[in-house]
Design an enzyme around this catalytic site. Structure first.
Site, short mmCIF file in Angstrom:
data_model
loop_
_atom_site.label_atom_id
_atom_site.label_comp_id
_atom_site.label_asym_id
_atom_site.label_seq_id
_atom_site.Cartn_x
_atom_site.Cartn_y
_atom_site.Cartn_z
N ASN A 100 38.88 38.38 45.05
CA ASN A 100 37.61 38.42 45.79
C ASN A 100 36.67 39.53 45.32
OD1 ASN A 100 38.92 36.41 47.26
ND2 ASN A 100 38.02 37.07 49.20
N ARG A 232 49.11 30.00 47.22
CA ARG A 232 49.26 29.56 48.59
C ARG A 232 49.79 28.13 48.62
NH1 ARG A 232 43.36 31.75 50.36
NH2 ARG A 232 42.93 30.82 48.31
#
Length: 367
Positions: A100, A232
């Site tokens: 990010n 994920r």
């Protein structure tokens, strides 16, 4: 008389609002600071924001992701429940990250702050952050998502959210002694050049090959084997268009590319050309008639520019989608509402790849 005074005050406030000059909102995230003009760095707001950034630097030189710039670390109210159990902020805050836009964005800001102000506290912080970039790089040239390493997907080499790409661009700026980095030592710049070289080599080595021909990349690659791997539960090993687009364009920016770089670029461009989705458009809707007030649809649109699915199956080469249960779905419409509206399953970044490739190929045809 009281009502006259209240009326006078109300008129004064109203007039003040009418005459007030709109001002730009104060930065909330690190991404809001990266492109600030030079004068901002010497303003009261700029100096206060930079102090907040410095307060969030970890002992190993890196930063967390997604912290707010409206309060220094000691006074912040961080929500340790942000995320699912085992992958929430409490887990992320044990380490530093390049996810990010973290760490390489702070370093970009601090390099400019050093150039503009000459303040040693910014240059000292930058050097500690640059050391983090060097320390966290694997011997094979890749970077983990988080460092120090833990037994989770954060140890994989990550191209997700352009993390590695952001680091490579930072190192390129340092190695080339671009304006914001001209104050660094020859030793720092030389080490950045070597780190950049290793990083590019890792990108080329990790590129997925089919029948010996290079294609694109996965979001994550195993830190030892460089094979595509998962992160994920809904991010499975795949051809990933979103991050691959940025890597392909970066390779096209290399001056005097060798045969290996050229082959990587040709292969990536060919993959994007053969996997574009025509006649479709992503439609995002809001309103009380939708679950939780929003909906995302994939609709027919003959005039739409090409788009690409985020993930393509490694065996079939076809788009797939995935809920948090990790089960592949062959159609976007089969997704549950939560993943359907809260994840970017399509993108148009391949258009930039193909447009840039046409110019790159013309420029490199005679080389």
């Amino acid at each position: 008389m009281k009502w006259i005074n209240r009326l006078t005050m109300s008129l004064f406030v109203f007039a003040t609002l009418l005459l007030a000059t709109p001002t730009q909102a104060a930065p909330k995230r690190i991404d809001d600071v990266v492109d600030q003009p030079d004068e901002w760095f010497t303003s009261d707001e700029g100096k206060a924001t930079l102090d907040v950034i410095l307060s969030y630097q970890n002992a190993n030189g890196g930063w967390w992701k997604a912290y707010r710039l409206d309060a220094p670390r000691a006074a912040s109210k961080k929500d340790e429940k942000d995320g699912i159990p085992g992958d929430d902020s409490k887990v992320w805050h044990r380490t530093s990250t390049i996810d990010n836009s973290a760490t390489y964005s702070e370093l970009t800001v601090l390099a400019r702050a050093t150039r503009v102000t000459g303040d040693a506290k910014y240059s000292d912080s930058f050097r500690r952050g640059l050391k983090f970039i060097f320390d966290s790089q694997y011997a094979n040239g890749g970077w983990p998502q988080r460092f120090p390493l833990e037994q989770n997907y954060g140890r994989h080499i990550t191209f997700n959210d352009d993390a590695t790409l952001g680091v490579l661009k930072l190192l390129r700026g340092v190695a080339n002694r671009e304006a914001d980095f001209a104050w660094l030592s020859d030793e720092d710049c030389a080490r950045a050049a070597e780190s950049l070289k290793k990083g590019v080599d890792c990108v080329l080595s990790a590129q997925i090959k089919i029948d010996g021909k290079p294609t694109v990349w996965c979001q994550q690659h195993d830190e030892v084997t460089l094979a595509p791997t998962s992160a994920r539960s809904y991010e499975l090993p795949s051809f990933c268009s979103t991050e691959s687009a940025g890597l392909a364009v970066f390779l096209m920016e290399i001056q005097s590319p060798d045969a290996r770089v050229k082959a990587a670029i040709d292969g990536a461009a060919a993959w994007f050309e053969s996997h574009k989705i025509l006649g479709k458009r992503v439609e995002k809707l809001t309103g009380t008639q939708y679950e939780l007030g929003k909906q995302t649809n994939l609709v027919d649109d003959p005039a739409a520019k090409p788009i690409w699915a985020r993930f393509y199956d490694l065996e079939t080469g076809k788009p797939y989608f995935c809920d948090r249960d990790g089960v592949k779905l062959d159609r976007f419409e089969k997704l549950g509402h939560e993943r359907r509206v809260n994840y970017a399953w399509f993108n148009n970044r391949g258009n930039t790849v193909l447009e840039t490739y046409a110019k790159w190929r013309a420029a490199n045809a005679a080389r």
